[in-house]
Design a protein around this motif. Structure first.
Motif, PDB file in Angstrom:
ATOM      1  N   GLN A   1       0.670  -1.222  -0.169  1.00 25.46           N
ATOM      2  CA  GLN A   1       0.134   0.193   0.001  1.00 25.46           C
ATOM      3  C   GLN A   1       0.893   1.404   0.119  1.00 25.46           C
ATOM      4  O   GLN A   1       0.719   2.343  -0.749  1.00 25.46           O
TER       5      GLN A   1
ATOM      6  N   TYR B   1      -4.341   5.340  -1.584  1.00 24.41           N
ATOM      7  CA  TYR B   1      -4.046   3.822  -1.474  1.00 24.41           C
ATOM      8  C   TYR B   1      -4.940   2.973  -2.432  1.00 24.41           C
ATOM      9  O   TYR B   1      -6.128   3.510  -2.947  1.00 24.41           O
TER      10      TYR B   1
ATOM     11  N   SER C   1      -7.689   0.362  -3.583  1.00 19.57           N
ATOM     12  CA  SER C   1      -9.103  -0.174  -3.165  1.00 19.57           C
ATOM     13  C   SER C   1      -9.441  -1.684  -3.028  1.00 19.57           C
ATOM     14  O   SER C   1     -10.284  -2.022  -2.448  1.00 19.57           O
TER      15      SER C   1
ATOM     16  N   LEU D   1      -9.736  -5.691   2.525  1.00 15.74           N
ATOM     17  CA  LEU D   1      -9.266  -4.396   2.740  1.00 15.74           C
ATOM     18  C   LEU D   1     -10.495  -3.449   2.414  1.00 15.74           C
ATOM     19  O   LEU D   1     -11.385  -3.768   1.676  1.00 15.74           O
ATOM     20  N   GLN D   2     -10.330  -2.554   3.327  1.00 14.79           N
ATOM     21  CA  GLN D   2     -11.566  -1.478   3.434  1.00 14.79           C
ATOM     22  C   GLN D   2     -10.927  -0.273   3.283  1.00 14.79           C
ATOM     23  O   GLN D   2     -10.027   0.234   4.195  1.00 14.79           O
ATOM     24  N   VAL D   3     -11.192   0.757   1.916  1.00 13.93           N
ATOM     25  CA  VAL D   3     -10.369   1.969   1.839  1.00 13.93           C
ATOM     26  C   VAL D   3     -11.597   3.030   1.841  1.00 13.93           C
ATOM     27  O   VAL D   3     -12.609   2.831   1.601  1.00 13.93           O
ATOM     28  N   ASP D   4     -11.039   4.131   2.872  1.00 11.99           N
ATOM     29  CA  ASP D   4     -12.043   5.116   3.087  1.00 11.99           C
ATOM     30  C   ASP D   4     -11.217   6.434   2.385  1.00 11.99           C
ATOM     31  O   ASP D   4     -10.363   6.905   2.745  1.00 11.99           O
TER      32      ASP D   4
ATOM     33  N   ASN E   1      -7.143   6.626   3.546  1.00  8.75           N
ATOM     34  CA  ASN E   1      -7.250   5.815   4.995  1.00  8.75           C
ATOM     35  C   ASN E   1      -7.520   4.323   4.459  1.00  8.75           C
ATOM     36  O   ASN E   1      -8.503   4.124   3.362  1.00  8.75           O
ATOM     37  N   TYR E   2      -7.094   3.390   5.101  1.00  9.25           N
ATOM     38  CA  TYR E   2      -7.517   2.020   4.962  1.00  9.25           C
ATOM     39  C   TYR E   2      -7.422   1.131   6.118  1.00  9.25           C
ATOM     40  O   TYR E   2      -6.785   1.405   7.126  1.00  9.25           O
TER      41      TYR E   2
END
Length: 147
Positions: free
Chosen positions: A63, A73, A75, A100-103, A107-108
């Motif tokens: 990442q 980052y 996704s 994996l969760q990306v905001d 941010n992840y």
């Protein structure tokens, strides 16, 4: 039968384990196994956690490289590569499933969820790496990240 030959007896020096002795030995062995098994299983679970933490740190390195190239980052795990190739959705030994969760691309949350035999690890069934900006946090506790 020959009348001059004596009948065999244990008094001649031939000895062996009787049923009582064999039962005692087996009972002691069972007690030792019962006492050692939980400790062995706990150590095995702690060692398998290294599979999860290694996978999450691999995601973090990939990442960081992705962020450096694209300014955000990735996704999805399928977008990530490192020196060893593409990063899949399971840890190397297969004890954990990765997600994996990306905001917003900055941010992840990378999650390693225990599966199969490791699913019995109640304390660390889910190991999480949370990255906000360039600051990372390891969850649920340091105990899950150290062997």
């Amino acid at each position: 039968m020959n009348a001059n030959r004596p009948a065999p007896s244990l008094a001649c020096g031939v000895a062996g384990l009787g049923l009582v002795e064999l039962t005692v030995v087996l009972a002691l062995l069972a007690i030792l196994v019962a006492a050692a098994l939980p400790s062995w299983q706990s150590q095995l679970q702690r060692n398998r956690r290294l599979d999860a933490t290694g996978a999450l740190l691999r995601v973090q390195r990939a990442q960081a490289g992705y962020h450096q190239r694209f300014g955000r980052y990735a996704s999805a795990l399928g977008q990530l590569r490192d020196n060893f190739g593409a990063i899949g959705d399971t840890s190397r030994a297969g004890h954990y499933r990765l997600s994996l969760q990306v905001d917003g691309g900055q941010n992840y949350l990378a999650v390693a969820q225990a599966q199969a035999g490791q699913a019995g690890d109640r304390d660390c069934a889910q190991i999480v790496l949370s990255v906000r900006g360039m600051v990372s946090e390891q969850q649920p506790s340091a105990r899950c990240w150290l062997p």
